[in-house]
Enzyme design. Sequence first.
Site, short mmCIF file in Angstrom:
data_model
loop_
_atom_site.label_atom_id
_atom_site.label_comp_id
_atom_site.label_asym_id
_atom_site.label_seq_id
_atom_site.Cartn_x
_atom_site.Cartn_y
_atom_site.Cartn_z
N HIS A 217 44.84 19.87 31.36
CA HIS A 217 43.48 19.87 30.82
C HIS A 217 43.14 21.23 30.19
O HIS A 217 42.79 21.32 29.02
CB HIS A 217 42.50 19.54 31.95
N GLU A 218 43.28 22.27 30.99
CA GLU A 218 42.93 23.60 30.49
C GLU A 218 43.90 24.02 29.37
O GLU A 218 43.51 24.70 28.42
CB GLU A 218 42.93 24.64 31.62
N HIS A 221 42.58 22.73 26.21
CA HIS A 221 41.51 23.62 25.70
C HIS A 221 42.13 24.86 25.05
O HIS A 221 41.70 25.30 23.99
CB HIS A 221 40.64 24.09 26.87
N GLU A 247 36.38 19.02 24.75
CA GLU A 247 36.79 18.09 25.79
C GLU A 247 37.75 17.03 25.26
O GLU A 247 38.61 16.55 25.98
CB GLU A 247 35.57 17.41 26.43
ZN ZN Z 1 37.26 20.72 30.06
#
Ligand code: ZN
Length: 453
Positions: A217-218, A221, A247
């Site tokens: 997830h990170e 980003h 997101e």
């Molecule tokens: Zn996030």
Amino acid sequence: MTTDHSMGFLLEKIEKKPYYETFDVAKRRKIYLIRKSYDENVKLPENLIVETAKQEAIAVDSWKKAKAVKNFLMFRFELEKLVELKKRAAEILMDVKRTSTTYDALIDIYEPKMTAEKLTGIFDNLRKSLVLIIAKCQNRKEHLEMSLLQRRVPIDVQRKISNILVNTIDYDVESEMAGGRIDETEHPFTTGYYDDVRITTHYYEDNFASAIFSILHEGGHAIYEQGLRQEWMFQPIGSTCSLGFHESQSRLFENIIGRSKEFWTYFLPKLKELTGTTFTDVTLDDFVSAINQVKLSKIRIEADEATYCLHIIIRFEIERDLMAGKVTVAELPQIWNQKYKDYLGLEIKNDSEGLMQDTHWAKGLIGYFPTYALGNIYSGQIITKMQKDLSGWRKKVSEGNLHTIKQWLIENVYTYGNLYNPEDLIKKITMEEVNITHYLDYLNEKLSRIYKF
Ligand code: ZN
């Protein structure tokens, strides 16, 4: 400096020049973004900003204490004060941003030009479809071997897994010129810009999947920030589009890629290799089913892909009505609990597992939640477009090759930086308005295989 009057004079001077109209899109967008930030910041009185900052600090402190003892009354008064301050700011911003409601002015901070009216339409349809998908999964009573996710993986081994994972998505944390880093914090996050973007995670020995998915997830980003156009560095357009878009990128790596059978075709053998005999008996299908389990949960951050957006929709509806004065802070627990019953069929027993579970409202973040669900929706649209352009991407993922995907994202998403508002950017990328069907199709397709409906 950005609120100094000389900035206002300069902006006016540029905007009045006859050649202003001849500026290209990028140049005009830069002026637009500086103007937007200048107007919004100079209109908010200093005492309101100071008072709000103080109240946010007080509210967070009171939220922590109230949450620990499950007593909303301890937090209610401070939240009421903060909401009043937010309403005052929103009224001012509503004029500057020319939105039709105060809530829209707050949404615009995180998702420019998005409105509650549009979100209501999008979310109502999304909610109805998700409830159907969830019911199908629940009715199948498919037995998933969930205990494999609790097998112990030593933390130093998990650290190694993290390094290999980020390597796979081309997020460099090891080389001499690495623009990335992984550190450890209570709650995972990403911070940084262009050539210095760092992520954090949290390791639990009995929940190795937590770090795996937070890293993906990170990492999603992080590579978005790193993939912005180099020549726009330090310029207003040299930033990401919106929180919703951010997101969409993290969820694309965490969920669409990270929870796919193809990804684990490649990565499960690696996981087995790194963990000795821990997962020797685990089949690919069992593993993929376990990491995609649909389970009704009271807690947003523990929610799976199918139920996640329902948590967001509940928060959105509450914020919208709170800002419109239709409900009061005092009524929040009752409204919250009713919605969890109506949408998720869950009985909330106390406010710590209810409306005090998140820190957002205590921090004054009203209008922020919808961006999480928008991220899922955008990610669905983006993956459909990518599928058209790169029909072999799934096969490549199963071979551990994510370079073409990243290259596609650089060329089709990252490269636009903050050149457009999110709705225009999604249209630019996919030739479509915001459209929930792609995300729903993706979920239906994956979950129908796992739950056999
Ligand atoms: Zn996030």
